[in-house]
Design a protein around this motif. Structure first.
Motif, short mmCIF file in Angstrom:
data_model
loop_
_atom_site.label_atom_id
_atom_site.label_comp_id
_atom_site.label_asym_id
_atom_site.label_seq_id
_atom_site.Cartn_x
_atom_site.Cartn_y
_atom_site.Cartn_z
N GLY A 125 -20.97 -11.76 -41.31
CA GLY A 125 -19.88 -10.77 -41.38
C GLY A 125 -18.54 -11.39 -41.07
O GLY A 125 -18.39 -12.09 -40.06
N LEU A 126 -17.55 -11.15 -41.96
CA LEU A 126 -16.21 -11.70 -41.76
C LEU A 126 -15.27 -10.60 -41.29
O LEU A 126 -15.25 -9.51 -41.87
N LEU A 127 -14.49 -10.89 -40.26
CA LEU A 127 -13.57 -9.91 -39.66
C LEU A 127 -12.13 -10.42 -39.77
O LEU A 127 -11.92 -11.64 -39.93
N PRO A 128 -11.12 -9.52 -39.64
CA PRO A 128 -9.73 -9.97 -39.72
C PRO A 128 -9.46 -11.13 -38.75
O PRO A 128 -9.88 -11.10 -37.59
N SER A 129 -8.78 -12.17 -39.26
CA SER A 129 -8.51 -13.37 -38.45
C SER A 129 -7.45 -13.08 -37.38
O SER A 129 -6.66 -12.15 -37.52
N SER A 147 -6.16 -13.54 -43.62
CA SER A 147 -7.53 -13.79 -44.07
C SER A 147 -8.54 -13.02 -43.21
O SER A 147 -8.19 -12.43 -42.19
N THR A 148 -9.80 -13.06 -43.65
CA THR A 148 -10.89 -12.63 -42.78
C THR A 148 -11.72 -13.87 -42.46
O THR A 148 -11.66 -14.87 -43.20
N GLY A 149 -12.48 -13.82 -41.37
CA GLY A 149 -13.21 -15.03 -41.01
C GLY A 149 -14.32 -14.79 -40.01
O GLY A 149 -14.46 -13.68 -39.47
N GLN A 190 -3.44 -12.88 -49.84
CA GLN A 190 -3.62 -13.30 -48.44
C GLN A 190 -3.19 -14.76 -48.25
O GLN A 190 -3.22 -15.57 -49.18
N GLU A 191 -2.81 -15.08 -47.02
CA GLU A 191 -2.24 -16.40 -46.72
C GLU A 191 -2.40 -16.71 -45.24
O GLU A 191 -2.81 -15.85 -44.44
N TYR A 192 -2.04 -17.94 -44.89
CA TYR A 192 -1.92 -18.35 -43.48
C TYR A 192 -0.61 -19.11 -43.40
O TYR A 192 -0.50 -20.24 -43.89
N ARG A 193 0.41 -18.44 -42.80
CA ARG A 193 1.75 -19.06 -42.80
C ARG A 193 1.77 -20.32 -41.92
O ARG A 193 0.93 -20.47 -41.02
N GLY A 274 -8.15 -15.18 -57.88
CA GLY A 274 -9.44 -15.72 -57.43
C GLY A 274 -9.58 -15.61 -55.93
O GLY A 274 -8.78 -14.92 -55.27
N GLU A 275 -10.53 -16.30 -55.40
CA GLU A 275 -10.83 -16.20 -53.97
C GLU A 275 -10.87 -17.60 -53.38
O GLU A 275 -11.37 -18.53 -54.02
N LYS A 276 -10.34 -17.72 -52.18
CA LYS A 276 -10.39 -19.04 -51.51
C LYS A 276 -11.25 -18.89 -50.26
O LYS A 276 -11.04 -17.98 -49.46
N ILE A 277 -12.22 -19.78 -50.12
CA ILE A 277 -13.04 -19.79 -48.90
C ILE A 277 -13.05 -21.22 -48.36
O ILE A 277 -13.35 -22.17 -49.11
#
Ligand code: PD2
Ligand code: ZN
Length: 289
Positions: A125-129, A147-149, A190-193, A274-277
């Motif tokens: 299960g991935l939750l909000p980062s 992201s979620t993680g 979604q991003e990670y600044r 697309g999706e980035k993992i």
């Protein structure tokens, strides 16, 4: 006069570690430093033609950090350009900066391993980062990171153990200095600044550094590459990297004195399609856990 059971002398062990050439000498040191199982190492050495005694003596010698002239760095060693065999994977280093140390390594994980790890993360299960609050060090959700993680425990499954061992071997850094793997998923938008992975100086970072010390190196492995956008950026270097599935970006977070390095400011661009993992593996300066 008392008598003692004497083991092989240091000189004998020293001769043993050099008896099969410098590549084997490096192999033994690298694997000992990465925390590999000694019995497993000895088995591989015997299969390659070592006597059991010479293998045991060489491993014993490499395990004595103060009795051999190998310089121990404060940071993991990033691999140089070239191809090496790491646990059955043919890993190719295709980009390498010296300062700050950054490497891109292709084929660190197979396509199958990427898919298996994604399936396992989804099961967990991935939750909000969250991010580390710079004032009190707590973990808080933040718009800078959408992201979620999921954060796995070290050695949580056989696959996770295998991946941790491979990353530790690749960087000649003990496996017990690594945090558990973190899996992150970014949907379009979604991003990670840009941020630093090294903990802040002072009280906010104290609570994190108390266990394992500073995060000295980051490894990001792309498990699924987005169709558009979503690269890993280093704004202070003008560098954007867009690795293929199974490839890793690794970089030192601190300079040679252990201070947070400004050039290591980095972020995950907005995913356009697309999706980035990715998986993130942080290596600490000391044993963690
Ligand atoms: O997902 C990324 O590209 C990314 C970028 C920067 C991940 C991290 N940092 C991280 O997990 O620290
Ligand atoms: Zn980061």
């Amino acid at each position: 006069m008392t008598s003692q059971m004497a083991g092989p002398s240091v000189a004998t062990q020293n001769a043993a570690i050099d008896s099969h050439g410098s590549e084997w000498r490096d192999w033994v040191f690298t694997n000992v430093r990465a925390g590999c199982d000694h019995a497993d190492m000895a088995q591989r050495m015997v299969a390659a033609g070592w006597t059991a005694n010479a293998a045991a003596e060489a491993i014993a010698f490499a395990s004595k950090p103060h009795e051999h002239p190998v310089a121990l760095s404060v940071r993991p060693e990033l691999p140089l350009i070239g191809v090496s065999q790491i646990e059955g994977q043919s890993v190719a280093v295709t980009m390498r900066l010296a300062a700050p140390a950054i490497a891109v390594c292709e084929n660190v994980l197979s396509a199958e391993e990427c898919e298996q790890l994604i399936a396992y993360a989804e099961l967990r299960g991935l939750l909000p980062s969250t991010v580390v609050d710079e004032t009190d060090g707590s973990a808080v959700p933040h718009p800078e990171r959408s992201s979620t993680g999921v954060m796995l425990v070290r050695a949580e499954t056989d696959l996770v153990t295998k991946i941790e061992r491979r990353l530790a071997t690749l960087t000649s850094w003990p496996i017990d200095h690594g945090e558990g793997l973190q899996i992150l998923r970014y949907a379009p938008g979604q991003e990670y600044r840009p941020h630093f992975d090294a903990f802040p100086e002072g009280r906010a970072g104290d609570v994190h550094r108390a266990n394992g010390g500073q995060r000295v190196n980051t490894i990001l492995v792309y498990l699924r590459s987005p169709e558009c956008g979503g690269g890993t950026v280093f704004p202070n270097l003008g560098l954007t990297l867009r690795p293929q599935r199974g490839a890793a970006i690794m970089f030192h977070n601190v300079d040679a004195s252990g201070n947070r390095a400004n050039e290591t400011l980095h972020g995950g661009e907005i995913v356009q399609a697309g999706e980035k993992i990715v998986l993130t593996y942080w290596q600490r300066e000391e044993a963690y856990g």
